[in-house]
Design a protein around this motif. Sequence first.
Motif, PDB file in Angstrom:
ATOM      1  N   SER A 309     104.397  50.238 -32.259  1.00 50.76           N
ATOM      2  CA  SER A 309     105.476  51.059 -31.722  1.00 50.76           C
ATOM      3  C   SER A 309     105.271  52.527 -32.073  1.00 50.76           C
ATOM      4  N   THR A 310     105.678  53.400 -31.148  1.00 52.49           N
ATOM      5  CA  THR A 310     105.675  54.838 -31.354  1.00 52.49           C
ATOM      6  C   THR A 310     107.045  55.368 -30.964  1.00 52.49           C
ATOM      7  N   PRO A 311     107.777  55.986 -31.897  1.00 51.86           N
ATOM      8  CA  PRO A 311     109.107  56.497 -31.566  1.00 51.86           C
ATOM      9  C   PRO A 311     109.062  57.461 -30.379  1.00 51.86           C
ATOM     10  N   GLY A 312     109.977  57.247 -29.437  1.00 48.77           N
ATOM     11  CA  GLY A 312     110.059  58.081 -28.256  1.00 48.77           C
ATOM     12  C   GLY A 312     109.158  57.653 -27.122  1.00 48.77           C
ATOM     13  N   ILE A 313     108.246  56.734 -27.386  1.00 49.67           N
ATOM     14  CA  ILE A 313     107.305  56.271 -26.345  1.00 49.67           C
ATOM     15  C   ILE A 313     107.547  54.813 -25.987  1.00 49.67           C
ATOM     16  N   GLY A 314     107.694  53.963 -26.978  1.00 53.16           N
ATOM     17  CA  GLY A 314     107.951  52.564 -26.675  1.00 53.16           C
ATOM     18  C   GLY A 314     107.392  51.622 -27.721  1.00 53.16           C
ATOM     19  N   THR A 315     107.511  50.321 -27.425  1.00 49.85           N
ATOM     20  CA  THR A 315     107.123  49.258 -28.362  1.00 49.85           C
ATOM     21  C   THR A 315     106.334  48.186 -27.612  1.00 49.85           C
ATOM     22  N   LYS A 316     105.346  47.617 -28.317  1.00 56.86           N
ATOM     23  CA  LYS A 316     104.580  46.499 -27.769  1.00 56.86           C
ATOM     24  C   LYS A 316     104.548  45.378 -28.791  1.00 56.86           C
ATOM     25  N   VAL A 317     104.936  44.191 -28.359  1.00 53.94           N
ATOM     26  CA  VAL A 317     104.907  42.995 -29.211  1.00 53.94           C
ATOM     27  C   VAL A 317     103.751  42.112 -28.756  1.00 53.94           C
ATOM     28  N   GLU A 318     102.892  41.783 -29.697  1.00 49.16           N
ATOM     29  CA  GLU A 318     101.738  40.929 -29.417  1.00 49.16           C
ATOM     30  C   GLU A 318     102.006  39.520 -29.949  1.00 49.16           C
ATOM     31  N   ILE A 319     101.848  38.537 -29.087  1.00 45.73           N
ATOM     32  CA  ILE A 319     102.011  37.131 -29.459  1.00 45.73           C
ATOM     33  C   ILE A 319     100.642  36.460 -29.377  1.00 45.73           C
ATOM     34  N   VAL A 320     100.174  35.921 -30.488  1.00 52.04           N
ATOM     35  CA  VAL A 320      98.875  35.246 -30.542  1.00 52.04           C
ATOM     36  C   VAL A 320      99.112  33.758 -30.774  1.00 52.04           C
ATOM     37  N   LEU A 321      98.537  32.922 -29.919  1.00 51.84           N
ATOM     38  CA  LEU A 321      98.666  31.475 -30.073  1.00 51.84           C
ATOM     39  C   LEU A 321      97.423  30.793 -29.508  1.00 51.84           C
ATOM     40  N   PRO A 322      97.105  29.611 -29.982  1.00 49.67           N
ATOM     41  CA  PRO A 322      95.896  28.919 -29.520  1.00 49.67           C
ATOM     42  C   PRO A 322      96.067  28.384 -28.105  1.00 49.67           C
ATOM     43  N   LYS A 323      94.952  28.167 -27.434  1.00 49.97           N
ATOM     44  CA  LYS A 323      94.958  27.601 -26.087  1.00 49.97           C
ATOM     45  C   LYS A 323      95.015  26.076 -26.206  1.00 49.97           C
ATOM     46  N   ILE A 324      96.254  25.554 -26.185  1.00 50.39           N
ATOM     47  CA  ILE A 324      96.475  24.120 -26.310  1.00 50.39           C
ATOM     48  C   ILE A 324      97.361  23.669 -25.157  1.00 50.39           C
ATOM     49  N   CYS A 325      96.943  22.611 -24.468  1.00 51.74           N
ATOM     50  CA  CYS A 325      97.760  22.035 -23.405  1.00 51.74           C
ATOM     51  C   CYS A 325      98.857  21.175 -24.034  1.00 51.74           C
ATOM     52  N   LYS A 326      99.945  21.022 -23.312  1.00 47.06           N
ATOM     53  CA  LYS A 326     101.071  20.253 -23.843  1.00 47.06           C
ATOM     54  C   LYS A 326     100.678  18.805 -24.087  1.00 47.06           C
ATOM     55  N   GLU A 327      99.859  18.236 -23.204  1.00 52.19           N
ATOM     56  CA  GLU A 327      99.438  16.845 -23.379  1.00 52.19           C
ATOM     57  C   GLU A 327      98.629  16.681 -24.660  1.00 52.19           C
ATOM     58  N   ASP A 328      97.723  17.642 -24.931  1.00 52.95           N
ATOM     59  CA  ASP A 328      96.908  17.565 -26.145  1.00 52.95           C
ATOM     60  C   ASP A 328      97.776  17.705 -27.394  1.00 52.95           C
ATOM     61  N   LEU A 329      98.788  18.597 -27.321  1.00 54.20           N
ATOM     62  CA  LEU A 329      99.663  18.782 -28.473  1.00 54.20           C
ATOM     63  C   LEU A 329     100.469  17.522 -28.758  1.00 54.20           C
ATOM     64  N   LEU A 330     100.985  16.898 -27.727  1.00 51.98           N
ATOM     65  CA  LEU A 330     101.741  15.658 -27.915  1.00 51.98           C
ATOM     66  C   LEU A 330     100.854  14.547 -28.449  1.00 51.98           C
ATOM     67  N   LYS A 331      99.600  14.502 -27.989  1.00 51.59           N
ATOM     68  CA  LYS A 331      98.667  13.485 -28.469  1.00 51.59           C
ATOM     69  C   LYS A 331      98.343  13.690 -29.926  1.00 51.59           C
ATOM     70  N   ASN A 332      98.087  14.949 -30.331  1.00 50.05           N
ATOM     71  CA  ASN A 332      97.790  15.239 -31.741  1.00 50.05           C
ATOM     72  C   ASN A 332      98.974  14.902 -32.628  1.00 50.05           C
ATOM     73  N   THR A 333     100.190  15.201 -32.142  1.00 46.48           N
ATOM     74  CA  THR A 333     101.387  14.879 -32.923  1.00 46.48           C
ATOM     75  C   THR A 333     101.532  13.374 -33.107  1.00 46.48           C
ATOM     76  N   ALA A 334     101.260  12.622 -32.028  1.00 45.95           N
ATOM     77  CA  ALA A 334     101.346  11.162 -32.121  1.00 45.95           C
ATOM     78  C   ALA A 334     100.294  10.608 -33.089  1.00 45.95           C
ATOM     79  N   ASP A 335      99.075  11.166 -33.063  1.00 45.35           N
ATOM     80  CA  ASP A 335      98.014  10.709 -33.964  1.00 45.35           C
ATOM     81  C   ASP A 335      98.393  10.979 -35.412  1.00 45.35           C
TER      82      ASP A 335
END
Length: 338
Positions: A309-335
């Motif tokens: 962020s820079t006062p008077g100019i604006g703000t940027k929020v960066e979100i970092v997360l792995p490339k995981i499909c929902k099916e793979d996540l549910l499978k890993n949780t079940a395992d």
Amino acid sequence: MLKKIRMCMQRNFTRILVVKGVFTILLCAGVVLCQWPVYLLSIALLLEMATVAFYQFMIHRPTIRLMHVEQSQNDNIRQKRTVEIDDITAALLEDNQRAEMNENNKELQLITNMQFLLSQIDPHFLYNALETIRGKALVDGNEDISEMTRTVADYFRYNISNRSNVVTIRDELCNIRDYFDIIEFRFGNRFLLEIDEKLYTSLFHYCIPKLTLQPILENAIMHGLDQTEKNGVIQIRIDQTERELCIYISDNGVGIPAERLHPLNMMLGGYKEASAKQIKTSGNGIALMNINSRLKLHFGGSAGLRIYSTPGIGTKVEIVLPKICKEDLLKNTADQTL
């Protein structure tokens, strides 16, 4: 051991005194009686010096042995202290791990409590009421109210009826579209949301925790754009690497001062030294901390938020997360459950 060394030193010291006394008496007698030649006197003096030197060595040898004993004892003490320090360090690490587990358990308990509270709401009554209002608006020819009611119903349907903690990026983008439509009903055309969804269709199937984007969008509007007189613009962009997704939410609002931004990023990075008071005074820190905690809870330590962020100019929020499909996540949780 020390007692034996002390007794040996006392014996050797007594022997030196006796030998010196004997040689001194002989020398005195030889000189007085004048019966010893000079070379005999020299030999007697040398013998006396050699004998004294020998017994002095015998005195110092126990001292040297004592020094070795003390050194050995010091080494043992130092080794014991090293072992004790290692044990204390291991105990501290174990305590830190236990504290982190307790924090994760608290977060899970919070999510469970949230789900319980949501389950107490009767969504069908809410949807039926909104549909009744929408129908009345259509009968009266008020299309704006009808559209706003439909949008609100879709927004609540996503937040209440969808009990999954993890959704697809497509679902999350649809939800923030509904949220922004509601904001437009309130503020008119003061704000603009820019996102080219056609560019990111290949990424729509990847996972993201539910309600990750909407709170950030709300912060951008309430704490950034609403406090400036210029036309507010929010841009959403998604980049990808081989293993990660980076979602950027940028605004041209008032920005965040450095004295608030630094402790906020410190807390997001996991540094406990940052002051909780400073986080609270930043206005939007609590919501961001909750999002960051949920990202790490679902995807591990590499996932999380970072704010620029820079006062008077604006703000940027960066979100970092792995490339995981929902099916793979549910499978890993079940395992893991098995």
